[in-house]
Structures are given as C-alpha cells and as structure tokens.
Design a protein around this motif. Structure first.
Motif, PDB file in Angstrom:
ATOM      1  N   GLN A   4      49.221 -21.346 -49.063  1.00  0.00           N
ATOM      2  CA  GLN A   4      48.189 -22.250 -48.560  1.00  0.00           C
ATOM      3  C   GLN A   4      48.577 -22.862 -47.218  1.00  0.00           C
ATOM      4  OE1 GLN A   4      49.369 -22.285 -51.723  1.00  0.00           O
ATOM      5  NE2 GLN A   4      47.565 -21.557 -52.820  1.00  0.00           N
ATOM      6  N   ILE A   5      49.840 -23.219 -47.056  1.00  0.00           N
ATOM      7  CA  ILE A   5      50.307 -23.787 -45.784  1.00  0.00           C
ATOM      8  C   ILE A   5      50.198 -22.748 -44.676  1.00  0.00           C
ATOM      9  CG2 ILE A   5      52.339 -24.638 -44.534  1.00  0.00           C
ATOM     10  CD1 ILE A   5      53.147 -26.078 -47.140  1.00  0.00           C
ATOM     11  N   VAL A   6      50.608 -21.526 -44.965  1.00  0.00           N
ATOM     12  CA  VAL A   6      50.548 -20.461 -43.955  1.00  0.00           C
ATOM     13  C   VAL A   6      49.101 -20.216 -43.537  1.00  0.00           C
ATOM     14  CG1 VAL A   6      51.067 -18.048 -43.449  1.00  0.00           C
ATOM     15  CG2 VAL A   6      52.664 -19.395 -44.827  1.00  0.00           C
ATOM     16  N   LEU A   7      48.205 -20.091 -44.507  1.00  0.00           N
ATOM     17  CA  LEU A   7      46.797 -19.830 -44.203  1.00  0.00           C
ATOM     18  C   LEU A   7      46.135 -21.017 -43.499  1.00  0.00           C
ATOM     19  CD1 LEU A   7      45.748 -17.898 -47.430  1.00  0.00           C
ATOM     20  CD2 LEU A   7      46.043 -16.964 -45.117  1.00  0.00           C
ATOM     21  N   ALA A   8      46.483 -22.231 -43.911  1.00  0.00           N
ATOM     22  CA  ALA A   8      45.926 -23.416 -43.251  1.00  0.00           C
ATOM     23  C   ALA A   8      46.392 -23.492 -41.801  1.00  0.00           C
ATOM     24  CB  ALA A   8      46.321 -24.681 -44.008  1.00  0.00           C
ATOM     25  N   ILE A  12      44.112 -23.393 -38.444  1.00  0.00           N
ATOM     26  CA  ILE A  12      44.180 -24.448 -37.427  1.00  0.00           C
ATOM     27  C   ILE A  12      44.474 -23.842 -36.058  1.00  0.00           C
ATOM     28  CG2 ILE A  12      45.519 -26.442 -36.628  1.00  0.00           C
ATOM     29  CD1 ILE A  12      45.816 -27.159 -39.675  1.00  0.00           C
ATOM     30  N   PHE A  13      45.466 -22.936 -35.992  1.00  0.00           N
ATOM     31  CA  PHE A  13      45.790 -22.292 -34.716  1.00  0.00           C
ATOM     32  C   PHE A  13      44.584 -21.523 -34.176  1.00  0.00           C
ATOM     33  CE2 PHE A  13      50.727 -21.811 -35.072  1.00  0.00           C
ATOM     34  CZ  PHE A  13      50.876 -23.173 -34.894  1.00  0.00           C
ATOM     35  N   GLY A  14      43.895 -20.791 -35.055  1.00  0.00           N
ATOM     36  CA  GLY A  14      42.734 -20.015 -34.625  1.00  0.00           C
ATOM     37  C   GLY A  14      41.617 -20.905 -34.112  1.00  0.00           C
ATOM     38  N   ALA A  15      41.281 -21.927 -34.874  1.00  0.00           N
ATOM     39  CA  ALA A  15      40.199 -22.830 -34.470  1.00  0.00           C
ATOM     40  C   ALA A  15      40.540 -23.553 -33.167  1.00  0.00           C
ATOM     41  CB  ALA A  15      39.920 -23.840 -35.584  1.00  0.00           C
ATOM     42  N   TYR A  46      48.424 -16.600 -26.734  1.00  0.00           N
ATOM     43  CA  TYR A  46      49.577 -16.561 -27.632  1.00  0.00           C
ATOM     44  C   TYR A  46      49.327 -17.368 -28.902  1.00  0.00           C
ATOM     45  CZ  TYR A  46      52.767 -13.886 -24.752  1.00  0.00           C
ATOM     46  OH  TYR A  46      53.370 -12.873 -24.066  1.00  0.00           O
ATOM     47  N   GLN A  47      48.596 -18.458 -28.768  1.00  0.00           N
ATOM     48  CA  GLN A  47      48.259 -19.247 -29.955  1.00  0.00           C
ATOM     49  C   GLN A  47      47.366 -18.434 -30.887  1.00  0.00           C
ATOM     50  OE1 GLN A  47      46.838 -23.214 -29.179  1.00  0.00           O
ATOM     51  NE2 GLN A  47      45.829 -23.321 -31.153  1.00  0.00           N
ATOM     52  N   MET A  48      46.372 -17.746 -30.333  1.00  0.00           N
ATOM     53  CA  MET A  48      45.481 -16.938 -31.159  1.00  0.00           C
ATOM     54  C   MET A  48      46.227 -15.749 -31.765  1.00  0.00           C
ATOM     55  SD  MET A  48      42.638 -16.357 -32.626  1.00  0.00           S
ATOM     56  CE  MET A  48      41.233 -17.178 -31.906  1.00  0.00           C
ATOM     57  N   ILE A  73      55.373 -20.652 -36.293  1.00  0.00           N
ATOM     58  CA  ILE A  73      54.699 -21.951 -36.185  1.00  0.00           C
ATOM     59  C   ILE A  73      55.366 -22.815 -35.117  1.00  0.00           C
ATOM     60  CG2 ILE A  73      54.228 -24.128 -37.388  1.00  0.00           C
ATOM     61  CD1 ILE A  73      53.843 -22.383 -39.972  1.00  0.00           C
ATOM     62  N   ILE A  74      56.673 -22.952 -35.208  1.00  0.00           N
ATOM     63  CA  ILE A  74      57.409 -23.766 -34.232  1.00  0.00           C
ATOM     64  C   ILE A  74      57.264 -23.173 -32.833  1.00  0.00           C
ATOM     65  CG2 ILE A  74      59.716 -24.510 -33.500  1.00  0.00           C
ATOM     66  CD1 ILE A  74      60.377 -24.706 -36.554  1.00  0.00           C
ATOM     67  N   GLY A  75      57.417 -21.864 -32.731  1.00  0.00           N
ATOM     68  CA  GLY A  75      57.320 -21.199 -31.439  1.00  0.00           C
ATOM     69  C   GLY A  75      55.963 -21.372 -30.796  1.00  0.00           C
ATOM     70  N   THR A  76      54.914 -21.241 -31.583  1.00  0.00           N
ATOM     71  CA  THR A  76      53.562 -21.405 -31.049  1.00  0.00           C
ATOM     72  C   THR A  76      53.335 -22.821 -30.552  1.00  0.00           C
ATOM     73  OG1 THR A  76      52.708 -19.677 -32.499  1.00  0.00           O
ATOM     74  CG2 THR A  76      51.096 -21.210 -31.577  1.00  0.00           C
ATOM     75  N   ILE A  77      53.771 -23.788 -31.332  1.00  0.00           N
ATOM     76  CA  ILE A  77      53.613 -25.183 -30.921  1.00  0.00           C
ATOM     77  C   ILE A  77      54.386 -25.439 -29.626  1.00  0.00           C
ATOM     78  CG2 ILE A  77      54.168 -27.586 -31.517  1.00  0.00           C
ATOM     79  CD1 ILE A  77      53.513 -26.743 -34.478  1.00  0.00           C
TER      80      ILE A  77
END
Length: 123
Positions: A4-8, A12-15, A46-48, A73-77
């Motif tokens: 659930q965390i991965v999908l959430a 969030i990143f996609g939106a 890169y975020q998408m 997650i960390i890298g994208t942020i």
C-alpha cells in the motif's frame, strides 16, 4: 515497506508530476528561461518515470525489492524536488544554491535503486 505504501507513493509521484508539469508548461512558461524550463521538465520526467517504476513494483510486490523502492523514493525526492527548488528559486531571484549538491545525491540514489533491482533479479 508495504504494498500500500509503494502504490500510494507511486500515485502521489504520478499525480504531482502531472500537476508540476502543467504548472511548468503554463504558469511558469513566461517566468522561466528555456534552460530553466528544460531543467524543470527533467525533474518532472524523472519523477514520472520513477512513479511508474514504483507502480510496477507495487503491483508485483515482493519484499526483496524494499531497499530498491526506498532508494527510488528518496532519490526521486532529492533529485526532482531539488531541481524544482533550484529552478524556482533562481527564477524568482533568490537562488537556493545549497540545493545544487542534493541533485546528484538524488541521482545516485536512483542509480542504486536500479542496481538493487538488477541484483534482486539475478539472485
């Protein structure tokens, strides 16, 4: 790390990449130079890309990939959001130079995530 965390996080990143991409293309188009706009778009891409990767990993959830997911997650942020901060702060005359070294650290985290995916696939 749970499915659930991965999908959430992927959602969030996609939106956010859609919102920020539209914001950059429309609201910031007159404020940014072509070079700044290209940098901003790189952060959005890169975020998408990594939002999609997280979506794939989330739907095919395997705890062995948890470290890769964490690095994505960390890298994208670090990567994308430092680019947004650098571009926006520069465009509005208050460049936050301290963000400059954060971008390559984020890129390194993304690379580590991909290497961890490879290693898990080979194991």
């Amino acid at each position: 790390m749970t499915q659930q965390i991965v999908l959430a996080t992927a959602s969030i990143f996609g939106a956010l990449s859609i919102v920020l991409g539209a914001f950059g293309a429309h609201a910031l188009k007159k404020k940014l130079t072509s070079e700044q706009l290209a940098s901003f778009e790189t952060g959005v891409k890169y975020q998408m890309y990594h939002g999609i990767v997280l979506l794939v990993l989330g739907f095919n959830f395997n705890p062995n990939f948890s470290n890769a997911v964490l690095f994505f997650i960390i890298g994208t942020i670090l990567f994308s959001f430092s680019i947004y901060g650098l571009v926006l702060s520069d465009a509005f005359g208050k460049k936050m130079k301290f963000l400059g070294p954060i971008t390559p650290i984020g890129g390194l985290c993304l690379l580590v995530g991909w290497v961890l995916v490879l290693l898990n696939c080979l194991a």
